[in-house]
Scaffold this motif. Structure first.
Motif, PDB file in Angstrom:
ATOM      1  N   THR A  36       0.872  -1.181   0.000  1.00  0.00           N
ATOM      2  CA  THR A  36       0.000   0.000   0.000  1.00  0.00           C
ATOM      3  C   THR A  36       0.909   1.231   0.000  1.00  0.00           C
ATOM      4  N   GLY A  37       0.316   2.401   0.208  1.00  0.00           N
ATOM      5  CA  GLY A  37       1.096   3.631   0.147  1.00  0.00           C
ATOM      6  C   GLY A  37       2.347   3.626   0.999  1.00  0.00           C
ATOM      7  N   SER A  38       2.223   3.237   2.226  1.00  0.00           N
ATOM      8  CA  SER A  38       3.420   3.272   3.087  1.00  0.00           C
ATOM      9  C   SER A  38       3.506   2.062   4.002  1.00  0.00           C
ATOM     10  N   GLY A  39       3.032   0.956   3.543  1.00  0.00           N
ATOM     11  CA  GLY A  39       3.126  -0.247   4.371  1.00  0.00           C
ATOM     12  C   GLY A  39       2.759  -1.492   3.598  1.00  0.00           C
ATOM     13  N   VAL A  40       2.487  -2.527   4.341  1.00  0.00           N
ATOM     14  CA  VAL A  40       2.144  -3.815   3.743  1.00  0.00           C
ATOM     15  C   VAL A  40       0.914  -4.377   4.449  1.00  0.00           C
ATOM     16  N   VAL A  41      -0.061  -4.837   3.671  1.00  0.00           N
ATOM     17  CA  VAL A  41      -1.196  -5.552   4.251  1.00  0.00           C
ATOM     18  C   VAL A  41      -0.902  -7.038   4.109  1.00  0.00           C
ATOM     19  N   VAL A  42      -1.003  -7.735   5.211  1.00  0.00           N
ATOM     20  CA  VAL A  42      -0.675  -9.162   5.214  1.00  0.00           C
ATOM     21  C   VAL A  42      -1.963  -9.966   5.373  1.00  0.00           C
ATOM     22  N   ASN A  43      -2.183 -10.880   4.451  1.00  0.00           N
ATOM     23  CA  ASN A  43      -3.290 -11.839   4.560  1.00  0.00           C
ATOM     24  C   ASN A  43      -2.670 -13.211   4.760  1.00  0.00           C
TER      25      ASN A  43
END
Lengths: 126, 170
Positions: free
Chosen positions: B138-145
């Motif tokens: 994402t813009g300034s991070g990571v989404v973890v699934n």
């Protein structure tokens, strides 16, 4: 003549039954209590995980993160209540401007009854 | 007048009570075991979720310092917006090293190597059991699934430290 010992055994069993019932009730209550504690702990851990993710997203002003967490547009609303799709927890996000440069965001996670599970306050540059 | 022998009910009643006692004991045992199993399952899941989140949080936050950066990609090392591999790059003595974190055969692996080298699934250090992981930049991070072997899914977001964003990388 030998008398049957069955009545004696029956009396013994009749005494044992209430004792067993009492012990069983105590055991079950203990188990139910510990299961409930484990449930509360798990819920708290889930709430903490959601709150930490949200505080990271608020701090970095990352709107895509809110979308990915199923909590859209939380940055735009002053007060935002939302039930998270993953956990069934309720999220409340309240923004309040402390001064022209500082924004305080209070993130509160509650259960379906409105009982607060976890709350965190995040300060970020406005 | 016929001489009738009285029926002795004592023994059947005693046996019935014994059976009741045994039945209740088994019932309580099963119920208790069920509660314990549920509780142990939840605790185990909570520990795994916490471990995964903290492990990745430390990795991503640490990578935001000293010119290091975070990317998401595939097993071939290509950087993408969404992928199954978290790649942490850092520069040490003019050499770029890449730490790849990925899932292979229900296990999360971590492998640190020269950034130019390819790696085969299964290389590196096994970290924890995990069925599946999908990372989204994402813009300034990571989404973890993440998905555990129990089928439970877990989604969370980790922002990298400020000042390390842009340039197609986090």
């Amino acid at each position: 003549m030998t008398r049957s010992k069955a009545p004696l055994a029956m009396i013994e069993l009749l005494i044992m039954l209430p004792v067993l019932a009492f012990c069983a009730a105590a055991c079950l209550q203990g188990l139910a209590w510990s299961a409930n504690q484990s449930k509360i702990l798990h819920q708290k851990q889930e709430a903490m995980s959601v709150a930490v993710s949200l505080s990271d997203a608020v701090r970095s002003k990352d709107e895509a993160a809110f979308d990915a967490l199923d909590i859209p547009a939380a940055l735009e609303h002053d007060i935002y209540d939302y039930r998270t799709g993953h956990t069934g927890l309720f999220v409340s996000i309240v923004h309040s401007r402390q001064n022209p440069y500082l924004l305080q965001t209070d993130i509160t996670i509650t259960d379906k009854n409105g009982t607060e599970i976890y709350a965190i306050s995040v300060n970020s540059q406005y | 007048m016929t001489d009738r022998r009285p029926i002795d009910l004592d023994i059947p009643v005693v046996l019935a009570l014994c059976a009741l006692l045994a039945g209740c004991s088994v019932l309580i045992l099963f119920h208790g075991a069920g509660l314990y199993r549920q509780s142990a399952y939840r605790d185990n899941l909570a520990i795994r979720q916490q471990t995964l989140q903290q492990y990745l949080d430390v990795k991503i936050k640490r990578a935001g310092t000293d010119g290091a950066y975070v990317a998401v990609g595939n097993l071939s090392g290509e950087i993408q917006d969404t992928g199954p591999v978290l790649m942490l790059y850092e520069n040490i003595n003019d050499t770029t090293y890449r730490t790849a974190i990925y899932v292979h055969r229900n296990t999360l692996y971590e492998l640190t190597s020269d950034a130019g080298l390819n790696f085969a699934p299964g290389d590196g250090q096994a970290v924890m059991p995990l069925s599946h992981i999908t990372l989204t930049r994402t813009g300034s991070g990571v989404v973890v699934n993440a998905e555990f072997d129990t089928g439970d899914r877990f989604t969370f977001y980790i922002a990298s430290l400020p000042g390390e964003t842009g340039g197609g990388r986090i």
